[in-house]
Design a protein around this motif. Structure first.
Motif, PDB file in Angstrom:
ATOM      1  N   UNK A 183      15.870  -2.686   6.616  1.00  0.00           N
ATOM      2  CA  UNK A 183      17.237  -2.538   6.114  1.00  0.00           C
ATOM      3  C   UNK A 183      17.243  -2.667   4.593  1.00  0.00           C
ATOM      4  N   UNK A 184      16.544  -3.669   4.093  1.00  0.00           N
ATOM      5  CA  UNK A 184      16.435  -3.910   2.648  1.00  0.00           C
ATOM      6  C   UNK A 184      15.811  -2.717   1.943  1.00  0.00           C
ATOM      7  N   UNK A 185      14.777  -2.152   2.538  1.00  0.00           N
ATOM      8  CA  UNK A 185      14.112  -0.985   1.949  1.00  0.00           C
ATOM      9  C   UNK A 185      15.120   0.132   1.697  1.00  0.00           C
ATOM     10  N   UNK A 186      15.867   0.496   2.735  1.00  0.00           N
ATOM     11  CA  UNK A 186      16.832   1.585   2.577  1.00  0.00           C
ATOM     12  C   UNK A 186      17.923   1.213   1.586  1.00  0.00           C
ATOM     13  N   UNK A 187      18.435  -0.006   1.684  1.00  0.00           N
ATOM     14  CA  UNK A 187      19.550  -0.403   0.832  1.00  0.00           C
ATOM     15  C   UNK A 187      19.144  -0.451  -0.633  1.00  0.00           C
ATOM     16  N   UNK A 188      17.968  -1.009  -0.919  1.00  0.00           N
ATOM     17  CA  UNK A 188      17.521  -1.107  -2.307  1.00  0.00           C
ATOM     18  C   UNK A 188      17.184   0.268  -2.880  1.00  0.00           C
ATOM     19  N   UNK A 189      16.540   1.103  -2.083  1.00  0.00           N
ATOM     20  CA  UNK A 189      16.197   2.446  -2.558  1.00  0.00           C
ATOM     21  C   UNK A 189      17.449   3.275  -2.811  1.00  0.00           C
ATOM     22  N   UNK A 190      18.440   3.174  -1.910  1.00  0.00           N
ATOM     23  CA  UNK A 190      19.681   3.931  -2.080  1.00  0.00           C
ATOM     24  C   UNK A 190      20.490   3.401  -3.252  1.00  0.00           C
ATOM     25  N   UNK A 191      20.587   2.083  -3.358  1.00  0.00           N
ATOM     26  CA  UNK A 191      21.473   1.465  -4.343  1.00  0.00           C
ATOM     27  C   UNK A 191      20.860   1.357  -5.730  1.00  0.00           C
ATOM     28  N   UNK A 192      19.542   1.131  -5.791  1.00  0.00           N
ATOM     29  CA  UNK A 192      18.905   0.843  -7.080  1.00  0.00           C
ATOM     30  C   UNK A 192      17.776   1.797  -7.443  1.00  0.00           C
ATOM     31  N   UNK A 193      17.355   2.636  -6.492  1.00  0.00           N
ATOM     32  CA  UNK A 193      16.289   3.585  -6.775  1.00  0.00           C
ATOM     33  C   UNK A 193      14.908   2.956  -6.928  1.00  0.00           C
ATOM     34  N   UNK A 194      14.733   1.734  -6.436  1.00  0.00           N
ATOM     35  CA  UNK A 194      13.434   1.061  -6.537  1.00  0.00           C
ATOM     36  C   UNK A 194      12.685   1.244  -5.220  1.00  0.00           C
ATOM     37  N   UNK A 195      11.496   1.850  -5.231  1.00  0.00           N
ATOM     38  CA  UNK A 195      10.739   2.040  -3.991  1.00  0.00           C
ATOM     39  C   UNK A 195      10.339   0.701  -3.373  1.00  0.00           C
ATOM     40  N   UNK A 196      10.383   0.654  -2.056  1.00  0.00           N
ATOM     41  CA  UNK A 196      10.000  -0.553  -1.314  1.00  0.00           C
ATOM     42  C   UNK A 196       8.935  -0.167  -0.301  1.00  0.00           C
ATOM     43  N   UNK A 197       7.812  -0.887  -0.329  1.00  0.00           N
ATOM     44  CA  UNK A 197       6.703  -0.604   0.575  1.00  0.00           C
ATOM     45  C   UNK A 197       6.419  -1.816   1.448  1.00  0.00           C
ATOM     46  N   UNK A 198       6.255  -1.576   2.743  1.00  0.00           N
ATOM     47  CA  UNK A 198       5.890  -2.636   3.679  1.00  0.00           C
ATOM     48  C   UNK A 198       4.373  -2.755   3.744  1.00  0.00           C
ATOM     49  N   UNK A 199       3.885  -3.987   3.641  1.00  0.00           N
ATOM     50  CA  UNK A 199       2.443  -4.236   3.751  1.00  0.00           C
ATOM     51  C   UNK A 199       2.174  -4.976   5.058  1.00  0.00           C
ATOM     52  N   UNK A 200       1.287  -4.443   5.874  1.00  0.00           N
ATOM     53  CA  UNK A 200       0.939  -5.104   7.128  1.00  0.00           C
ATOM     54  C   UNK A 200       0.254  -6.433   6.867  1.00  0.00           C
ATOM     55  N   UNK A 201       0.725  -7.520   7.484  1.00  0.00           N
ATOM     56  CA  UNK A 201       0.119  -8.834   7.237  1.00  0.00           C
ATOM     57  C   UNK A 201      -1.382  -8.893   7.511  1.00  0.00           C
ATOM     58  N   UNK A 202      -1.868  -8.070   8.438  1.00  0.00           N
ATOM     59  CA  UNK A 202      -3.293  -8.118   8.757  1.00  0.00           C
ATOM     60  C   UNK A 202      -4.178  -7.676   7.593  1.00  0.00           C
ATOM     61  N   UNK A 203      -3.594  -6.993   6.612  1.00  0.00           N
ATOM     62  CA  UNK A 203      -4.370  -6.601   5.421  1.00  0.00           C
ATOM     63  C   UNK A 203      -5.032  -7.824   4.802  1.00  0.00           C
ATOM     64  N   UNK A 204      -4.303  -8.949   4.809  1.00  0.00           N
ATOM     65  CA  UNK A 204      -4.862 -10.184   4.262  1.00  0.00           C
ATOM     66  C   UNK A 204      -5.499 -11.050   5.336  1.00  0.00           C
ATOM     67  N   UNK A 205      -4.791 -11.257   6.459  1.00  0.00           N
ATOM     68  CA  UNK A 205      -5.229 -12.255   7.439  1.00  0.00           C
ATOM     69  C   UNK A 205      -6.440 -11.814   8.256  1.00  0.00           C
ATOM     70  N   UNK A 206      -6.584 -10.521   8.497  1.00  0.00           N
ATOM     71  CA  UNK A 206      -7.704 -10.019   9.296  1.00  0.00           C
ATOM     72  C   UNK A 206      -8.734  -9.297   8.434  1.00  0.00           C
ATOM     73  N   UNK A 207      -8.246  -8.408   7.553  1.00  0.00           N
ATOM     74  CA  UNK A 207      -9.164  -7.572   6.786  1.00  0.00           C
ATOM     75  C   UNK A 207      -9.552  -8.165   5.436  1.00  0.00           C
ATOM     76  N   UNK A 208      -8.865  -9.233   5.034  1.00  0.00           N
ATOM     77  CA  UNK A 208      -9.196  -9.955   3.793  1.00  0.00           C
ATOM     78  C   UNK A 208      -9.298  -9.020   2.592  1.00  0.00           C
ATOM     79  N   UNK A 209      -8.416  -8.025   2.533  1.00  0.00           N
ATOM     80  CA  UNK A 209      -8.451  -7.062   1.437  1.00  0.00           C
ATOM     81  C   UNK A 209      -7.646  -7.587   0.250  1.00  0.00           C
ATOM     82  N   UNK A 210      -8.156  -7.443  -0.955  1.00  0.00           N
ATOM     83  CA  UNK A 210      -7.388  -7.856  -2.135  1.00  0.00           C
ATOM     84  C   UNK A 210      -6.252  -6.879  -2.403  1.00  0.00           C
ATOM     85  N   UNK A 211      -5.182  -7.386  -2.971  1.00  0.00           N
ATOM     86  CA  UNK A 211      -4.037  -6.559  -3.320  1.00  0.00           C
ATOM     87  C   UNK A 211      -3.911  -6.466  -4.833  1.00  0.00           C
ATOM     88  N   UNK A 212      -3.491  -5.310  -5.312  1.00  0.00           N
ATOM     89  CA  UNK A 212      -3.314  -5.095  -6.748  1.00  0.00           C
ATOM     90  C   UNK A 212      -1.819  -4.894  -7.010  1.00  0.00           C
TER      91      UNK A 212
END
Length: 343
Positions: free
Chosen positions: A59-88
């Motif tokens: 809901x926040x993704x759509x509302x922020x993108x529509x209202x403010x034009x700021x892209x919102x990306x969802x990151x799967x929690x397993x990226x850190x907890x299972x795959x231990x991948x660093x984020x930039x």
């Protein structure tokens, strides 16, 4: 059917007061987040959540993108907890949405986001949870204890809190005004007759839920509740996507729960519903406007982007009643626990 109200129904009914409380108590947090965005102007926002909380993040993704034009990306929690991948995420802002703030995977992702350079914001009900303790900014839901496995007031509070963030970031007076009217609109849903819609769902074996923009997030939440409480198979789609492959399953009598607020997508939603009904679908639209089908008219906040949240409270009462009429306990769904600690 027991005359005693379920915890799910009681807690859903607390939503107007919960929303009013959080909007008042979290003014400093909204101002702090608004300043963060004003000072740093992040070009992207990231989110992480599970279950109902992830629908609030959508809901926040759509509302922020529509209202403010700021892209919102969802990151799967397993990226850190299972795959231990660093984020930039240097210069980014990361929101984690959670009722309990206790699941190890979302805590791990918040930590990875912080190490990757993001400012972290926990939108959480339990403000002394591991998630909250490690966040840079805490936005409390102020929902109080939620004992039913099916999240209701904490979900509505999460969406209201993130809508407050959007209004603060964008300086959107219309959205802020709608938020101020939200508790009253939620309260005004008491007494809306859902009997005809209940009969449709009682006879169903499968259904679609649908909406566009922020309403799609509410459709996701509605489908989850149908599954976890009423043991009713439900899939959520954008009404635009329903015009493609999923339409193949639409046969006479097939139920479609549609969230169709009076926003920019309204005319397109009406056309889609008309087409689906010509195929024989039984439409159950939630809207502040009159629509064909088993129309559940709901109060408006004055802003169609926020109105799907008002519709959801009516839906919560609908699916709770269907659940009990089917002989299930909405507070204790089979195979489920209130706090799920995933990795």
């Amino acid at each position: 059917m027991s005359e005693t109200q379920s915890l799910m129904l009681q807690e859903a009914g607390q939503s107007p007061e919960v929303v009013a409380t959080l909007l008042e108590k979290e003014k400093n947090a909204f101002a702090e987040i608004a300043k963060l965005f004003s000072d740093n102007a992040p070009s992207v926002v990231t989110t992480a959540a599970r279950g109902s909380s992830d629908h609030a993040a959508t809901f926040f993704k759509y509302l922020l993108e529509i209202s403010c034009g700021i892209p919102v990306a969802s990151i799967g929690p397993s990226i850190a907890s299972v795959y231990a991948a660093p984020l930039h995420l240097k210069g980014g802002v990361h929101f984690t949405v959670s009722q309990s703030g206790a699941s190890p995977d979302i805590v791990a992702l918040q930590d990875a986001a912080k190490r990757g350079g993001a400012t972290t914001i926990a939108v959480v009900n339990v403000v002394d949870s591991p998630l909250a303790k490690q966040a840079d900014i805490v936005l409390g839901l102020n929902a109080g204890p939620e004992k039913s496995v099916a999240a209701t007031k904490s979900f509505i509070a999460s969406v209201a809190a993130l809508s407050g963030v959007t209004a603060a970031i964008g300086g959107k007076r219309d959205l802020q005004h709608a938020l101020e009217k939200l508790p009253e609109a939620l309260l005004s849903t008491v007494g809306i007759d859902t009997a005809a819609a209940e009969e449709v769902l009682l006879g169903a074996t499968s259904l679609y839920t649908a909406g566009r923009g922020p309403a799609f997030a509410i459709a996701l939440e509605a489908a989850l509740k149908a599954k976890e409480t009423a043991s009713l198979h439900a899939e959520a789609f954008s009404l635009a996507e329903l015009m493609h492959g999923p339409m193949r399953l639409v046969q006479p009598g097939f139920p479609i729960i549609a969230f169709a607020p009076d926003d920019a997508a309204y005319a397109n939603n009406v056309q889609a519903l008309e087409r689906l009904q010509k195929l024989g679908a039984t439409a159950v639209p939630f809207s502040s406007q009159p629509l064909a089908g088993i129309n559940l008219r709901v109060p408006t906040t004055g802003n169609g982007l926020l109105d799907p949240l008002v519709s959801l409270l009516v839906y919560y009462r609908l699916i709770e009643s269907v659940t009990r009429r089917k002989g299930f306990d909405p507070d204790k769904p089979a195979n489920l626990l209130k706090v799920t600690e995933t990795m």
